[in-house]
Design a protein around this motif. Structure first.
Motif, PDB file in Angstrom:
ATOM      1  N   TYR A 100       1.148  -0.813  -0.022  1.00 44.39           N
ATOM      2  CA  TYR A 100      -0.096  -0.531   0.459  1.00 44.39           C
ATOM      3  C   TYR A 100       0.704   1.194  -0.077  1.00 44.39           C
ATOM      4  O   TYR A 100       0.231   2.405  -0.596  1.00 44.39           O
ATOM      5  CB  TYR A 100      -0.474   0.142   1.303  1.00 44.39           C
ATOM      6  CG  TYR A 100      -0.359  -0.371   1.888  1.00 44.39           C
ATOM      7  CD1 TYR A 100      -0.294  -1.217   2.867  1.00 44.39           C
ATOM      8  CD2 TYR A 100       0.306   1.271   3.122  1.00 44.39           C
ATOM      9  CE1 TYR A 100       0.270  -1.085   4.761  1.00 44.39           C
ATOM     10  CE2 TYR A 100       1.238   0.933   4.208  1.00 44.39           C
ATOM     11  CZ  TYR A 100       0.823  -0.629   5.073  1.00 44.39           C
ATOM     12  OH  TYR A 100       1.479  -0.754   6.263  1.00 44.39           O
ATOM     13  N   ARG A 122       3.737   1.500  -1.806  1.00 43.83           N
ATOM     14  CA  ARG A 122       3.955   1.529  -3.187  1.00 43.83           C
ATOM     15  C   ARG A 122       2.929   2.206  -4.409  1.00 43.83           C
ATOM     16  O   ARG A 122       3.043   3.429  -4.267  1.00 43.83           O
ATOM     17  CB  ARG A 122       4.437   0.378  -3.641  1.00 43.83           C
ATOM     18  CG  ARG A 122       5.162   0.088  -4.831  1.00 43.83           C
ATOM     19  CD  ARG A 122       5.272  -1.465  -5.608  1.00 43.83           C
ATOM     20  NE  ARG A 122       4.143  -2.075  -5.050  1.00 43.83           N
ATOM     21  CZ  ARG A 122       3.652  -3.366  -5.528  1.00 43.83           C
ATOM     22  NH1 ARG A 122       5.050  -4.323  -6.354  1.00 43.83           N
ATOM     23  NH2 ARG A 122       2.975  -3.834  -5.273  1.00 43.83           N
ATOM     24  N   THR A 123       1.971   1.863  -3.258  1.00 43.72           N
ATOM     25  CA  THR A 123       0.535   2.387  -4.732  1.00 43.72           C
ATOM     26  C   THR A 123       0.725   3.560  -3.929  1.00 43.72           C
ATOM     27  O   THR A 123       0.247   4.279  -5.019  1.00 43.72           O
ATOM     28  CB  THR A 123      -0.875   1.923  -3.904  1.00 43.72           C
ATOM     29  OG1 THR A 123      -0.710   0.570  -3.844  1.00 43.72           O
ATOM     30  CG2 THR A 123      -1.821   2.054  -4.844  1.00 43.72           C
ATOM     31  N   ARG A 133       3.193   5.600  -3.152  1.00 46.06           N
ATOM     32  CA  ARG A 133       4.227   6.855  -4.809  1.00 46.06           C
ATOM     33  C   ARG A 133       3.706   6.405  -5.679  1.00 46.06           C
ATOM     34  O   ARG A 133       3.684   7.794  -6.596  1.00 46.06           O
ATOM     35  CB  ARG A 133       5.520   5.770  -4.139  1.00 46.06           C
ATOM     36  CG  ARG A 133       5.911   6.104  -3.043  1.00 46.06           C
ATOM     37  CD  ARG A 133       7.643   6.070  -2.786  1.00 46.06           C
ATOM     38  NE  ARG A 133       7.841   4.125  -2.625  1.00 46.06           N
ATOM     39  CZ  ARG A 133       7.671   3.103  -1.669  1.00 46.06           C
ATOM     40  NH1 ARG A 133       7.318   3.669  -0.346  1.00 46.06           N
ATOM     41  NH2 ARG A 133       7.755   1.851  -1.732  1.00 46.06           N
ATOM     42  N   ALA A 134       3.037   5.685  -6.208  1.00 41.01           N
ATOM     43  CA  ALA A 134       2.854   5.594  -7.265  1.00 41.01           C
ATOM     44  C   ALA A 134       1.291   6.861  -7.848  1.00 41.01           C
ATOM     45  O   ALA A 134       1.256   7.035  -9.058  1.00 41.01           O
ATOM     46  CB  ALA A 134       1.968   4.117  -7.902  1.00 41.01           C
ATOM     47  N   LYS A 135       1.262   6.699  -6.743  1.00 38.95           N
ATOM     48  CA  LYS A 135      -0.567   7.315  -6.771  1.00 38.95           C
ATOM     49  C   LYS A 135       0.059   9.681  -6.739  1.00 38.95           C
ATOM     50  O   LYS A 135      -0.261  10.163  -7.327  1.00 38.95           O
ATOM     51  CB  LYS A 135      -1.079   7.788  -5.664  1.00 38.95           C
ATOM     52  CG  LYS A 135      -2.084   6.140  -5.433  1.00 38.95           C
ATOM     53  CD  LYS A 135      -2.763   6.549  -4.378  1.00 38.95           C
ATOM     54  CE  LYS A 135      -3.895   7.298  -4.057  1.00 38.95           C
ATOM     55  NZ  LYS A 135      -4.556   6.776  -3.032  1.00 38.95           N
ATOM     56  N   GLY A 136       1.963   9.706  -6.783  1.00 40.15           N
ATOM     57  CA  GLY A 136       2.831  10.417  -6.676  1.00 40.15           C
ATOM     58  C   GLY A 136       1.416  11.243  -6.070  1.00 40.15           C
ATOM     59  O   GLY A 136       2.004  12.810  -5.942  1.00 40.15           O
ATOM     60  N   LEU A 137       1.384  11.049  -4.364  1.00 42.40           N
ATOM     61  CA  LEU A 137       1.702  12.043  -2.949  1.00 42.40           C
ATOM     62  C   LEU A 137       2.688  12.191  -3.210  1.00 42.40           C
ATOM     63  O   LEU A 137       3.737  11.847  -3.465  1.00 42.40           O
ATOM     64  CB  LEU A 137       1.065  11.102  -2.375  1.00 42.40           C
ATOM     65  CG  LEU A 137       0.063  10.633  -2.355  1.00 42.40           C
ATOM     66  CD1 LEU A 137      -0.807   9.753  -1.548  1.00 42.40           C
ATOM     67  CD2 LEU A 137      -1.110  11.718  -2.969  1.00 42.40           C
ATOM     68  N   SER A 138       3.045  13.327  -2.327  1.00 43.40           N
ATOM     69  CA  SER A 138       3.676  13.209  -1.274  1.00 43.40           C
ATOM     70  C   SER A 138       4.951  12.619  -0.189  1.00 43.40           C
ATOM     71  O   SER A 138       3.601  11.738   0.327  1.00 43.40           O
ATOM     72  CB  SER A 138       3.771  15.127  -1.113  1.00 43.40           C
ATOM     73  OG  SER A 138       3.092  14.684   0.055  1.00 43.40           O
ATOM     74  N   PRO A 139       6.345  12.980  -0.318  1.00 41.45           N
ATOM     75  CA  PRO A 139       6.523  11.419   0.470  1.00 41.45           C
ATOM     76  C   PRO A 139       5.833  12.086   2.586  1.00 41.45           C
ATOM     77  O   PRO A 139       5.595  11.184   3.187  1.00 41.45           O
ATOM     78  CB  PRO A 139       7.691  12.277   1.147  1.00 41.45           C
ATOM     79  CG  PRO A 139       8.385  12.959  -0.332  1.00 41.45           C
ATOM     80  CD  PRO A 139       6.869  13.878  -0.588  1.00 41.45           C
ATOM     81  N   ARG A 169       2.664  13.237   2.862  1.00 41.21           N
ATOM     82  CA  ARG A 169       1.511  12.666   2.847  1.00 41.21           C
ATOM     83  C   ARG A 169       0.910  11.213   2.969  1.00 41.21           C
ATOM     84  O   ARG A 169       0.615  10.264   3.434  1.00 41.21           O
ATOM     85  CB  ARG A 169       0.526  13.286   1.040  1.00 41.21           C
ATOM     86  CG  ARG A 169      -0.003  14.871   0.894  1.00 41.21           C
ATOM     87  CD  ARG A 169      -1.052  14.422   1.311  1.00 41.21           C
ATOM     88  NE  ARG A 169      -2.608  14.659   1.356  1.00 41.21           N
ATOM     89  CZ  ARG A 169      -2.573  15.090  -0.493  1.00 41.21           C
ATOM     90  NH1 ARG A 169      -1.885  16.005  -0.185  1.00 41.21           N
ATOM     91  NH2 ARG A 169      -3.758  15.265  -0.995  1.00 41.21           N
ATOM     92  N   HIS A 187      -0.526   6.923   4.967  1.00 40.44           N
ATOM     93  CA  HIS A 187      -0.996   5.021   4.797  1.00 40.44           C
ATOM     94  C   HIS A 187      -0.543   5.152   5.594  1.00 40.44           C
ATOM     95  O   HIS A 187      -0.056   4.341   6.352  1.00 40.44           O
ATOM     96  CB  HIS A 187      -0.360   5.593   3.609  1.00 40.44           C
ATOM     97  CG  HIS A 187      -1.348   5.934   2.434  1.00 40.44           C
ATOM     98  ND1 HIS A 187      -1.376   5.334   1.354  1.00 40.44           N
ATOM     99  CD2 HIS A 187      -1.524   6.995   1.876  1.00 40.44           C
ATOM    100  CE1 HIS A 187      -2.621   5.484   0.461  1.00 40.44           C
ATOM    101  NE2 HIS A 187      -2.136   7.012   0.598  1.00 40.44           N
TER     102      HIS A 187
END
Ligand SMILES: Nc1ncnc2c1ncn2[C@@H]1O[C@H](COP(=O)(O)OP(=O)(O)OP(=O)(O)O)[C@@H](O)[C@H]1O
Ligand SMILES: [Mg+2]
Lengths: 314, 326
Positions: B219, B221-222, B224-230, B232, B237
């Motif tokens: 979750y 990795r997901t 990160r793949a969504k383009g959220l900031s570190p 966030r 998550h």
């Protein structure tokens, strides 16, 4: 000729000091799903991560449309991720956060990239879920991942990936964790996505999946592309010994499952012990002294293949 | 709702069990003479006779148990003879707000501090900030609370009390909130910091470990793949999942502190809380007071545990299966 959404040229990726991807080149064309096949450890997932900017690109070029993305800053990558390139993962159960509703997680991605109110984001989420043929979408959006079936979870995952209208969707073994009937539905959905919404790159280790849903295929082995071309050409007459072995290890798509599947003898090399010459040579039935030199990908009989057997005969 | 009722029932059973156990230890041990113990050292024969009759020590054990519980929880007239006929239950209730203030404030500080440290360390793992903060948290973790308290007192009460820096520190002791909110705050600020120090160190380390373990999960990795900031990713998550382990640890620690575990801090800072009361009861061998503090502590622990379970239900929808549609 369809226009390329993605052009990858001589992509190399180095992780923990070992070369994981060795000069990988391929295109994803609009409206045509690209399949990436290979055994476990051949570097398919690392390729996907590199295209998402999640692992550093050592050298080579990656172009989205006309924009070069290799060497972008982390901030610039973050703006691309989820918006221009989106990803669907193998296991939709563990890929969703278990403690927040599916809808909230889709809303989150939309609002990370676009200035939208909560209600507008949710409206788009519900609309996306409907497009992915999730029944009772508004209700489903309020549910938690564990309350949905595997198929619905993967549909929600695809909806999330498409939520910011990306140009490219990378699906990393999206059906491996699902049972067979659901698998076919998800593949059908991805086919539709590739025609309507975005370019699709489908990662799998199953030649059967490639035959069902891809137009082009790239065969990877130990971080190297060994054969590349359109699916009809390659399925009809695989040239590279590795592709042939992979096809022999795949049961007939519609026929009965054979009692025993043929397997490829031996183990794929680890990135540390990758041979100097042809990467498949240690397991290849046709190996001879010319294989001590790494063969480049060459055009032969309507596809590109990296094998000395077909050199000079083109 | 059913699970809530179930939890409350369970808690009640645990309480009854504990009360029987405590009763057995003090009154049903062969050779023990509870009359003399309750009366305390050097009691007169008249008092002994009165106690024997009053508590039913001339009757069967179950009767004695019921008398005792009645005195503790219903009539609440259990009396300490050591302490000149002071009623012990009101004493415990007078001590409870002090302990609640102390532990509540300290808990807020240590949770805030450890979340800050844990998240910062997990955002830049193995960097210089991470190393310094983790070293600091080991230091906090390993300083004994009574030593730290004494040092703080030494500095702020005597040696440097009249300097600009510490002239705001009131004399040792507790100021009730209703009497003076600012006095309450000033009298508790140093005890809060001292009590929270070791917990802050421990919790920061636990949280960092949990966040690091989570960062390898699908979750994340997901996310990160969504383009959220570190940040966030870490808060929405990582922390959202790591809370779960955190909450159970927190519930147990707070419960044992409220139940008298803050004894050292209370004694060092002369705060008349439950821990202090237990300490006094033990040094005076004041049996009624010991009974009262032990049982009320047990009640706090059980209640806190039930609350933790409820928080768990609120935080983790997977535990709520059986309820309709989450
Ligand atoms: N973070 C990493 N650090 C070092 N090596 C890695 C890392 N991630 C992957 N590798 C190595 O890269 C190689 C390719 O891994 P990858 O996950 O891309 O394989 P794959 O083709 O996706 O296999 P599968 O079918 O099992 O998913 C493997 O040998 C793996 O050990
Ligand atoms: Mg993989």
């Amino acid at each position: 000729m369809a226009e390329p959404i993605l052009q990858v040229r001589d992509l190399c990726v180095r992780l923990s000091g070992r070369l994981i991807l060795d000069h990988v080149s391929f295109d994803v064309l609009r409206g045509r799903t690209l399949g990436v096949v290979g055994e476990s450890g051949s570097g398919k997932s690392v390729t996907a991560s590199a295209l998402m900017g999640l692992v550093p690109i050592a050298s080579g070029s990656v172009k989205f449309g006309s924009r070069e993305v290799a060497g972008l800053s982390e901030r610039a990558w973050r703006a691309l991720r989820g918006r221009q390139i989106a990803m669907v993962f193998q296991d939709p159960m563990s890929a969703f956060l278990p403690v927040r509703s599916v809808g909230a997680q889709i809303d989150e991605q939309i609002r990370a990239h676009e200035r939208l109110s909560r209600t507008d984001a949710r409206a788009r989420t519900v609309q996306l879920l409907q497009r992915m043929e999730v029944p009772d979408a508004a209700q489903m959006a309020r549910r938690y991942p564990h309350q949905l079936s595997g198929g619905l979870r993967q549909r929600a995952m695809i909806a999330m990936a498409l939520s910011c209208r990306p140009d490219l969707l990378i699906a990393d073994e999206p059906t491996t964790a699902l049972d067979v009937t659901v698998q076919a539905q998800i593949l059908a959905l991805l086919r539709e996505v590739s025609q309507r919404d975005a370019g699709v790159m489908l990662i799998t280790h199953d030649m059967g999946v490639v035959a069902q849903s891809c137009a082009d295929v790239v065969v990877m082995y130990a971080g190297v592309i060994v054969e590349r071309g359109s699916v009809e050409t390659i399925l009809q007459a695989p040239l590279h010994p590795y592709t042939q072995a992979l096809m022999a290890a795949t049961p007939e798509i519609d026929g009965p499952r054979p009692a025993r599947l043929a397997t490829i003898p031996g183990q794929p090399p680890s990135p540390a012990s990758r041979p100097q010459g042809c990467v498949f040579q240690p397991r290849c039935g046709y190996a001879h002294e010319a294989c001590g030199r790494r063969p480049p990908l060459r055009s032969h009989a309507g596809r590109d293949v990296a094998c000395v057997l077909y050199e000079g005969a083109a | 709702m059913r699970s809530v009722a179930l939890r409350l029932g369970q808690g009640a059973c645990v309480l009854v069990g504990i009360s029987m156990l405590v009763f057995a230890v003090f009154f049903a041990t062969p050779g023990a003479d509870p009359t003399a113990r309750i009366a305390g050292r050097g009691a007169s024969p008249q008092i002994l006779a009165r106690i024997r009759h009053d508590y039913g020590f001339d009757r069967a054990l179950p009767v004695q148990y019921i008398r005792m519980m009645d005195k503790l929880f219903v009539a609440r007239d259990l009396t300490s003879f050591v302490d000149h006929g002071e009623r012990v239950v009101p004493e415990v209730f007078a001590a409870a707000p002090v302990t609640l203030s102390l532990v509540g404030g300290a808990a807020i500080i240590w949770v805030g501090l450890s979340v800050l440290i844990g998240v910062v360390c997990a955002l830049w793992p193995n960097g210089i900030v991470d190393r310094v903060l983790m070293g600091l948290s080991v230091l906090l973790l390993s300083i004994p609370v009574f030593w730290l308290g004494e040092v703080v007192n030494l500095v702020t009460q005597s040696r440097y009390h009249d300097t600009m820096l510490f002239s705001w520190v009131p004399p040792l002791g507790y100021v009730p909130f209703l009497q003076s909110p600012s006095g309450w705050f000033r009298s508790l600020l140093l005890p809060w910091l001292v009590l929270s120090s070791s917990f802050a160190g421990l919790y920061a380390r636990v949280l960092r470990a949990e966040l690091m373990a989570a960062s390898g999960e699908d979750y994340m990795r997901t996310a990160r793949a969504k383009g959220l900031s570190p940040l966030r990713i870490m808060l929405n998550h990582g922390l959202r999942m790591s809370w779960l382990g955190f909450v159970s640890l927190f519930g147990l620690d707070v419960a044992q502190l409220i139940g008298g575990g803050a004894l050292l801090t209370e004694v060092v800072f002369a705060l008349p809380g439950v821990g202090h009361l237990t300490y006094r009861a033990l040094t005076d061998l004041d049996l009624p007071l010991i009974m009262a503090t032990v049982l009320y502590s047990a009640a706090f622990v059980v209640i806190a545990n039930a609350l933790v379970d409820l928080v768990y239900l609120a935080l983790d929808p997977r535990l709520r299966t059986g309820t309709r549609h989450g």
